[in-house]
Design a protein around this motif. Structure first.
Motif, PDB file in Angstrom:
ATOM      1  N   ILE A   1      10.967   3.597   2.150  1.00 59.64           N
ATOM      2  CA  ILE A   1      10.705   2.967   0.858  1.00 59.64           C
ATOM      3  C   ILE A   1      10.982   3.923  -0.296  1.00 59.64           C
ATOM      4  CG2 ILE A   1       8.766   2.074  -0.535  1.00 59.64           C
ATOM      5  CD1 ILE A   1       7.813   0.589   1.871  1.00 59.64           C
ATOM      6  N   GLY A   2      11.259   5.178   0.028  1.00 55.92           N
ATOM      7  CA  GLY A   2      11.648   6.095  -1.030  1.00 55.92           C
ATOM      8  C   GLY A   2      10.657   7.221  -1.254  1.00 55.92           C
ATOM      9  N   GLY A   3       9.711   7.366  -0.367  1.00 54.90           N
ATOM     10  CA  GLY A   3       8.741   8.444  -0.476  1.00 54.90           C
ATOM     11  C   GLY A   3       9.136   9.613   0.408  1.00 54.90           C
TER      12      GLY A   3
ATOM     13  N   ALA B   1       0.837  -1.199   0.000  1.00 57.45           N
ATOM     14  CA  ALA B   1       0.000   0.000   0.000  1.00 57.45           C
ATOM     15  C   ALA B   1       0.872   1.250   0.000  1.00 57.45           C
ATOM     16  CB  ALA B   1      -0.930  -0.005   1.214  1.00 57.45           C
ATOM     17  N   VAL B   2       1.938   1.211   0.775  1.00 62.92           N
ATOM     18  CA  VAL B   2       2.860   2.352   0.822  1.00 62.92           C
ATOM     19  C   VAL B   2       3.532   2.533  -0.533  1.00 62.92           C
ATOM     20  CG1 VAL B   2       5.026   3.184   1.815  1.00 62.92           C
ATOM     21  CG2 VAL B   2       3.262   2.229   3.307  1.00 62.92           C
ATOM     22  N   ARG B   3       3.947   1.424  -1.134  1.00 60.67           N
ATOM     23  CA  ARG B   3       4.572   1.472  -2.460  1.00 60.67           C
ATOM     24  C   ARG B   3       3.643   2.139  -3.473  1.00 60.67           C
ATOM     25  NH1 ARG B   3       2.773  -2.284  -5.521  1.00 60.67           N
ATOM     26  NH2 ARG B   3       2.161  -0.537  -6.828  1.00 60.67           N
ATOM     27  N   ALA B   4       2.389   1.716  -3.494  1.00 64.31           N
ATOM     28  CA  ALA B   4       1.432   2.263  -4.451  1.00 64.31           C
ATOM     29  C   ALA B   4       1.173   3.742  -4.161  1.00 64.31           C
ATOM     30  CB  ALA B   4       0.129   1.482  -4.390  1.00 64.31           C
ATOM     31  N   PHE B   5       1.111   4.067  -2.906  1.00 63.14           N
ATOM     32  CA  PHE B   5       0.897   5.454  -2.465  1.00 63.14           C
ATOM     33  C   PHE B   5       1.981   6.360  -3.037  1.00 63.14           C
ATOM     34  CE2 PHE B   5       1.912   8.657   0.876  1.00 63.14           C
ATOM     35  CZ  PHE B   5       0.721   9.355   0.886  1.00 63.14           C
ATOM     36  N   ILE B   6       3.231   5.903  -2.949  1.00 63.69           N
ATOM     37  CA  ILE B   6       4.350   6.699  -3.452  1.00 63.69           C
ATOM     38  C   ILE B   6       4.372   6.694  -4.974  1.00 63.69           C
ATOM     39  CG2 ILE B   6       6.857   6.939  -3.503  1.00 63.69           C
ATOM     40  CD1 ILE B   6       6.836   5.373  -0.785  1.00 63.69           C
ATOM     41  N   GLU B   7       4.227   5.482  -5.555  1.00 61.66           N
ATOM     42  CA  GLU B   7       4.358   5.333  -7.002  1.00 61.66           C
ATOM     43  C   GLU B   7       3.392   6.240  -7.764  1.00 61.66           C
ATOM     44  OE1 GLU B   7       4.507   1.316  -8.364  1.00 61.66           O
ATOM     45  OE2 GLU B   7       3.983   1.833 -10.425  1.00 61.66           O
ATOM     46  N   HIS B   8       2.182   6.388  -7.239  1.00 60.49           N
ATOM     47  CA  HIS B   8       1.166   7.155  -7.953  1.00 60.49           C
ATOM     48  C   HIS B   8       1.057   8.591  -7.449  1.00 60.49           C
ATOM     49  CE1 HIS B   8       0.080   3.510 -10.002  1.00 60.49           C
ATOM     50  NE2 HIS B   8       0.078   2.905  -8.834  1.00 60.49           N
ATOM     51  N   GLY B   9       2.030   8.974  -6.629  1.00 60.19           N
ATOM     52  CA  GLY B   9       2.096  10.371  -6.193  1.00 60.19           C
ATOM     53  C   GLY B   9       0.922  10.809  -5.350  1.00 60.19           C
ATOM     54  N   LEU B  10       0.317   9.860  -4.640  1.00 53.21           N
ATOM     55  CA  LEU B  10      -0.826  10.227  -3.804  1.00 53.21           C
ATOM     56  C   LEU B  10      -0.418  11.180  -2.676  1.00 53.21           C
ATOM     57  CD1 LEU B  10      -2.266   8.151  -5.449  1.00 53.21           C
ATOM     58  CD2 LEU B  10      -3.038   7.008  -3.384  1.00 53.21           C
ATOM     59  N   HIS B  11       0.870  11.232  -2.390  1.00 52.12           N
ATOM     60  CA  HIS B  11       1.332  12.134  -1.323  1.00 52.12           C
ATOM     61  C   HIS B  11       1.312  13.586  -1.782  1.00 52.12           C
ATOM     62  CE1 HIS B  11       4.772  10.717  -3.668  1.00 52.12           C
ATOM     63  NE2 HIS B  11       5.341  11.867  -3.411  1.00 52.12           N
ATOM     64  N   PHE B  12       1.123  13.816  -3.104  1.00 51.88           N
ATOM     65  CA  PHE B  12       1.007  15.201  -3.576  1.00 51.88           C
ATOM     66  C   PHE B  12      -0.416  15.717  -3.416  1.00 51.88           C
ATOM     67  CE2 PHE B  12       4.701  13.873  -6.281  1.00 51.88           C
ATOM     68  CZ  PHE B  12       5.635  14.651  -5.596  1.00 51.88           C
ATOM     69  N   ASP B  13      -1.352  14.809  -3.165  1.00 49.45           N
ATOM     70  CA  ASP B  13      -2.738  15.225  -2.935  1.00 49.45           C
ATOM     71  C   ASP B  13      -2.881  15.832  -1.548  1.00 49.45           C
ATOM     72  OD1 ASP B  13      -3.742  14.483  -5.339  1.00 49.45           O
ATOM     73  OD2 ASP B  13      -4.627  12.592  -4.653  1.00 49.45           O
ATOM     74  N   THR B  14      -4.050  16.409  -1.310  1.00 44.76           N
ATOM     75  CA  THR B  14      -4.356  16.897   0.029  1.00 44.76           C
ATOM     76  C   THR B  14      -4.328  15.718   1.000  1.00 44.76           C
ATOM     77  OG1 THR B  14      -5.905  18.370  -1.053  1.00 44.76           O
ATOM     78  CG2 THR B  14      -6.032  18.237   1.340  1.00 44.76           C
ATOM     79  N   GLN B  15      -3.704  15.906   2.122  1.00 44.93           N
ATOM     80  CA  GLN B  15      -3.641  14.845   3.125  1.00 44.93           C
ATOM     81  C   GLN B  15      -4.704  15.069   4.194  1.00 44.93           C
ATOM     82  OE1 GLN B  15      -1.779  12.127   2.624  1.00 44.93           O
ATOM     83  NE2 GLN B  15      -1.289  13.155   0.696  1.00 44.93           N
ATOM     84  N   PRO B  16      -5.114  14.095   4.929  1.00 46.56           N
ATOM     85  CA  PRO B  16      -4.570  12.729   4.915  1.00 46.56           C
ATOM     86  C   PRO B  16      -5.115  11.877   3.776  1.00 46.56           C
ATOM     87  CG  PRO B  16      -6.379  12.841   6.460  1.00 46.56           C
ATOM     88  CD  PRO B  16      -6.179  14.242   5.941  1.00 46.56           C
ATOM     89  N   THR B  17      -4.434  10.765   3.496  1.00 46.97           N
ATOM     90  CA  THR B  17      -4.928   9.746   2.585  1.00 46.97           C
ATOM     91  C   THR B  17      -5.390   8.571   3.428  1.00 46.97           C
ATOM     92  OG1 THR B  17      -3.355  10.422   0.891  1.00 46.97           O
ATOM     93  CG2 THR B  17      -4.334   8.227   0.672  1.00 46.97           C
ATOM     94  N   LYS B  18      -6.647   8.203   3.224  1.00 45.39           N
ATOM     95  CA  LYS B  18      -7.189   7.138   4.061  1.00 45.39           C
ATOM     96  C   LYS B  18      -7.618   5.951   3.199  1.00 45.39           C
ATOM     97  CE  LYS B  18     -10.327   9.327   6.590  1.00 45.39           C
ATOM     98  NZ  LYS B  18     -11.074   9.617   7.857  1.00 45.39           N
ATOM     99  N   LEU B  19      -6.952   4.819   3.361  1.00 42.67           N
ATOM    100  CA  LEU B  19      -7.212   3.670   2.503  1.00 42.67           C
ATOM    101  C   LEU B  19      -7.596   2.427   3.280  1.00 42.67           C
ATOM    102  CD1 LEU B  19      -3.657   3.496   1.049  1.00 42.67           C
ATOM    103  CD2 LEU B  19      -5.437   4.851  -0.029  1.00 42.67           C
TER     104      LEU B  19
END
Length: 420
Positions: A294-296, A87-105
């Motif tokens: 993980i690189g994020g 989940a963390v990998r996908a979060f970083i890979e798709h740049g979800l951290h650039f969205d408004t936080q928090p991200t809740k999955l």
RNA sequence: GUGGAUAUAGUUCAGUUGGUUAGAGCGCCAGAUUGUGGCUCUGGAGGUCGUGGGUUCGAGUCCCACUAUCCACCCCA
């Protein structure tokens, strides 16, 4: 013959019990919607490197429980042993951290661990997990804990207990590790072999050892809460405050450390205390370094995982009934070939209009058709023969009461609509 | 990875010191009721006894190996 045997540690879900899974999954989706969590689906396998980094090299998972193989191009692939790292990998890979936080999955996913099989412990099992990225606040910890608790309560589980602990950040862990090592040094010879090994690699885990001699030693060991920094201490106090406000009863257990390396500050377990034994049904915690590791970006996170097989077993052990789905609304029984054709048309038409219905596909006798209708839980049965087709009239039988009423065949849909 | 128990019909289980054709409950199919389910009664189908080897005149039964299942430990969900 192996041909007709599922691999060790796997289980088929048969039609007879798939409704249990539908129910649980439905409840998961419902509560996650209410709490504002959105589903994320990640692949069944990942690069081995991600799991090594994410889960931690010193963990049991990585050391002896991974399903790892090389694919045809020589990449090392691992079936995911847990849901957080992917989940963390996908979060970083798709740049979800650039969205408004928090991200809740949230996710419902199979996970794989090569280990010995026991009740509620399979090599492939299914996990419901929740991850909240971006918030350092203890309110986030409290939210995921409250989600898990509410979920379990709604399913009918009682006697739930939350055990929480604060294992600090990397800084305070360093200090504590030292203190713990200092203390254990004098008793090193008395530790079990596994713990001797843990002493250098993963000292914290000795707190978790179930060996009696180790437990005796650990009993008087320094407590981690005395060593955490001001920030971590405040975080923990904040969490307790939030849990108090939400009326969630908890206990501080300084000995839970969890099996995964990535946790920081909060770790927690939800225990169902039955008559016989206490069973951990849900476990999780905060992992403020994992995303960066993980690189994020340097972003905090908190989450939990919950085993669905074990959950179902627990519900059944408590005698909690999982609601059964209703049977079909209508069974169209037939006598003769002419009626078969007519039934075929009627059933097809009703299904198209959203009425769940069945008819004979086995050339059964009328009696056998009635039996079958009863067995599949049909609410109504209609019997079609030459007579009915010629007169456009039939008797609609309500199975529960056995009552029959005369209806005009072409009104069937209208009548059924009123009965739904 | 370690220790223990187990493996016989779709399923849950009987099966005597090794001895003709391996049984029962539930489930399935059919009949009793030739156009009406549930309850009851009657009948039927269904097993290379986990797999492979061995001992024996003869093995579901005894021995060995393998595989799987359950339980405990380790650890976790």
């Amino acid at each position: 013959m192996m041909l007709t045997q599922a691999p060790k540690g796997t289980k088929d879900v048969l039609p007879k019990e798939s409704y249990k899974w539908h129910y649980i999954e439905g409840e998961i989706r419902k509560i996650c919607f209410e709490f504002g969590y959105h589903e994320m689906r990640t692949p069944t396998f990942e690069h081995t490197e991600l799991i090594l980094r994410g889960v931690g090299e010193t963990t049991d998972i990585v050391q002896k429980e991974m399903y790892t193989f090389n694919d045809k191009a020589g990449r090392s692939i691992t079936l995911k042993p847990e849901g957080t790292a992917p989940a963390v990998r996908a979060f970083i890979e798709h740049g979800l951290h650039f969205d408004t936080q928090p991200t809740k999955l949230y996710y419902i996913t199979p996970v794989f661990r090569y280990e010995n099989v026991q009740a509620g412990r399979l090599r492939e099992h299914h996990q419901f997990g929740v991850e909240l990225f971006g918030s350092p606040s203890p309110s986030a910890d409290a939210e995921v804990i409250s989600l898990a608790m509410t979920f379990l309560k709604r399913l009918g589980l009682d006697n739930l207990k939350v055990n929480i602990n604060n294992i600090g950040c990397q800084e305070c862990r360093k200090n504590y590790n030292e203190a713990l090592k200092n203390y254990l040094k004098d008793n090193y010879d008395k530790l079990c072999d596994v713990c001797k090994d843990r002493f250098e690699r993963n000292t914290l885990r000795i707190l978790d050892c179930k060996e009696k001699t180790c437990q005796a030693i650990v009993k008087d060991a320094p407590v981690i809460t005395d060593y955490v920094c001001e920030n971590c201490k405040n975080h923990f106090e904040g969490l307790k405050h939030e849990l108090d406000i939400l009326n969630i009863p908890y206990e501080v257990d300084p000995h839970i450390v969890r099996g995964l390396d990535y946790y920081t500050q909060t770790v927690f377990e939800i225990i169902t205390s039955s008559i016989k034994e206490n069973l951990t049904i849900c476990g999780g915690g905060r992992y403020n370094n994992l995303i960066k590791e993980i690189g994020g970006p340097d972003m905090p996170a908190v989450g939990f995982g919950l085993g669905i097989e074990r959950l179902i077993l627990t519900l059944e052990a408590r005698g909690i009934e999982i609601p059964k789905p209703k049977g079909v609304l209508l069974y169209v029984a037939t006598i003769g070939d002419k009626a078969k054709d007519e039934a075929s048309k009627i059933v097809f038409d009703l299904r198209n209009k959203g009425i769940p219905c069945e008819r004979d596909l086995m050339n059964k006798s009328l009696k056998a058709q009635m039996k079958y209708a009863n067995k599949i839980g049909a609410k109504y049965v209609i019997v079609l023969g030459d007579e009915e087709i010629d007169s456009n009239k039939a008797r609609l039988k309500e199975m529960e009461t056995g009552k029959e009423e005369d209806i005009v065949l072409s009104d069937l849909y209208k009548i059924l609509l009123q009965r739904v």
